[in-house]
Motif scaffolding. Structure first.
Motif, PDB file in Angstrom:
ATOM      1  N   ARG A   9      -2.540  35.051  73.692  1.00  0.00           N
ATOM      2  CA  ARG A   9      -3.492  34.808  73.519  1.00  0.00           C
ATOM      3  C   ARG A   9      -3.819  33.217  73.403  1.00  0.00           C
ATOM      4  N   ALA A  10      -3.333  32.810  72.503  1.00  0.00           N
ATOM      5  CA  ALA A  10      -3.143  30.857  72.114  1.00  0.00           C
ATOM      6  C   ALA A  10      -2.678  30.600  73.876  1.00  0.00           C
ATOM      7  N   GLY A  11      -2.090  31.049  74.378  1.00  0.00           N
ATOM      8  CA  GLY A  11      -1.228  30.070  75.299  1.00  0.00           C
ATOM      9  C   GLY A  11      -0.651  29.026  75.484  1.00  0.00           C
ATOM     10  N   LEU A  12       0.437  29.930  73.674  1.00  0.00           N
ATOM     11  CA  LEU A  12       1.173  28.204  73.021  1.00  0.00           C
ATOM     12  C   LEU A  12       2.334  28.205  73.577  1.00  0.00           C
ATOM     13  N   ARG A  13       3.408  27.800  73.436  1.00  0.00           N
ATOM     14  CA  ARG A  13       4.914  27.731  74.580  1.00  0.00           C
ATOM     15  C   ARG A  13       4.739  28.121  72.960  1.00  0.00           C
ATOM     16  N   PRO A  14       6.574  29.592  73.229  1.00  0.00           N
ATOM     17  CA  PRO A  14       7.121  29.674  71.998  1.00  0.00           C
ATOM     18  C   PRO A  14       7.744  28.304  70.934  1.00  0.00           C
ATOM     19  N   VAL A  15       7.672  28.586  69.973  1.00  0.00           N
ATOM     20  CA  VAL A  15       8.456  28.238  68.302  1.00  0.00           C
ATOM     21  C   VAL A  15       9.085  28.681  68.137  1.00  0.00           C
ATOM     22  N   PRO A  16      10.478  29.120  67.815  1.00  0.00           N
ATOM     23  CA  PRO A  16      11.668  29.298  67.433  1.00  0.00           C
ATOM     24  C   PRO A  16      10.937  29.509  66.378  1.00  0.00           C
ATOM     25  N   GLY A  17      11.360  31.102  65.760  1.00  0.00           N
ATOM     26  CA  GLY A  17      11.459  31.859  64.206  1.00  0.00           C
ATOM     27  C   GLY A  17       9.785  31.582  63.595  1.00  0.00           C
ATOM     28  N   LYS A  18       8.535  30.644  63.888  1.00  0.00           N
ATOM     29  CA  LYS A  18       7.676  30.029  63.520  1.00  0.00           C
ATOM     30  C   LYS A  18       6.696  31.167  63.513  1.00  0.00           C
ATOM     31  N   LEU A  19       5.715  31.750  65.275  1.00  0.00           N
ATOM     32  CA  LEU A  19       5.696  32.293  64.639  1.00  0.00           C
ATOM     33  C   LEU A  19       5.476  34.045  63.994  1.00  0.00           C
ATOM     34  N   GLU A  20       6.991  33.972  64.196  1.00  0.00           N
ATOM     35  CA  GLU A  20       7.622  35.287  63.456  1.00  0.00           C
ATOM     36  C   GLU A  20       7.929  34.769  61.539  1.00  0.00           C
ATOM     37  N   ALA A  21       7.549  33.578  61.282  1.00  0.00           N
ATOM     38  CA  ALA A  21       7.319  32.867  60.341  1.00  0.00           C
ATOM     39  C   ALA A  21       6.411  33.485  59.503  1.00  0.00           C
ATOM     40  N   ILE A  22       5.476  33.300  60.281  1.00  0.00           N
ATOM     41  CA  ILE A  22       3.423  32.814  60.114  1.00  0.00           C
ATOM     42  C   ILE A  22       3.228  34.675  60.275  1.00  0.00           C
ATOM     43  N   GLU A  40       1.760  28.912  49.948  1.00  0.00           N
ATOM     44  CA  GLU A  40       3.264  27.630  50.339  1.00  0.00           C
ATOM     45  C   GLU A  40       4.218  28.034  51.304  1.00  0.00           C
ATOM     46  N   GLN A  41       4.628  28.390  51.948  1.00  0.00           N
ATOM     47  CA  GLN A  41       5.477  28.685  52.677  1.00  0.00           C
ATOM     48  C   GLN A  41       4.496  28.074  53.961  1.00  0.00           C
ATOM     49  N   LEU A  42       3.644  29.541  53.939  1.00  0.00           N
ATOM     50  CA  LEU A  42       2.828  29.114  55.012  1.00  0.00           C
ATOM     51  C   LEU A  42       2.417  28.680  55.292  1.00  0.00           C
ATOM     52  N   GLY A  43       1.755  26.974  54.417  1.00  0.00           N
ATOM     53  CA  GLY A  43       2.109  25.887  54.710  1.00  0.00           C
ATOM     54  C   GLY A  43       2.376  24.357  55.292  1.00  0.00           C
ATOM     55  N   GLN A  44       3.900  25.162  54.449  1.00  0.00           N
ATOM     56  CA  GLN A  44       4.659  24.553  55.246  1.00  0.00           C
ATOM     57  C   GLN A  44       5.691  24.663  56.628  1.00  0.00           C
ATOM     58  N   VAL A  45       5.001  26.295  57.145  1.00  0.00           N
ATOM     59  CA  VAL A  45       5.450  26.208  58.947  1.00  0.00           C
ATOM     60  C   VAL A  45       4.381  25.383  59.236  1.00  0.00           C
ATOM     61  N   TYR A  46       3.178  25.142  58.780  1.00  0.00           N
ATOM     62  CA  TYR A  46       1.556  24.384  59.915  1.00  0.00           C
ATOM     63  C   TYR A  46       2.022  22.868  59.582  1.00  0.00           C
TER      64      TYR A  46
END
Length: 151
Positions: A9-22, A40-46
């Motif tokens: 939907r966002a047309g983003l390049r895959p970011v290994p593990g980060k989309l799953e973490a979010i 806090e974990q979510l903030g760290q990913v962003y």
């Protein structure tokens, strides 16, 4: 999975593990929002991808819902990121930098629809998306209360 839906939907390049973490963090927060460590974990990913505005929102929620858990560390981190964000806004036009991760609001909305399909208007309110003032708390608490009534 929802992370594939988000990336598409966002047309983003895959970011290994980060989309799953979010996705994992937001799924946990959809079930119980008052989890400062998850915020806090979510903030760290962003923050790791320099998505400072969303990182700040997450850290503000972590600080809002923490009683003793690292509150002073969170507020100093929020202040540092807010200064960096303001500096970035003044030094480069916002459209010059492409987003790497989907916006927090979009993730929240997509995962809410996937996890809790129901008629519009009966779901959880999204997390507060503006600065950490007390005015945000009313929207957030209404969302929590609405969920408790079977929403």
């Amino acid at each position: 999975p929802a992370c594939v839906l988000l990336a598409g939907r966002a047309g983003l390049r895959p970011v290994p593990g980060k989309l799953e973490a979010i996705e994992g963090c937001v799924q946990a927060l959809l079930h119980e929002q008052l989890q400062p460590r998850v915020w806090e974990q979510l903030g760290q990913v962003y923050e790791s991808e320099q998505e400072l505005e969303d990182a700040i929102k997450c850290y503000q929620n972590a600080a809002r819902y923490s009683t003793s858990y690292g509150y002073s560390d969170l507020t100093s981190r929020i202040n540092r990121l807010q200064q960096a964000h303001v500096w970035n806004l003044h030094s480069a036009p916002p459209q010059s930098r492409q987003r790497i991760l989907p916006a927090l609001q979009e993730v929240w909305t997509v995962l809410q629809q996937v996890s809790f399909p129901h008629p519009p208007g009966l779901g959880l309110s999204p997390p507060p998306l503006k600065g950490g003032g007390e005015g945000d708390r009313g929207v957030w608490e209404r969302g929590i209360e609405g969920r408790g009534r079977g929403g």
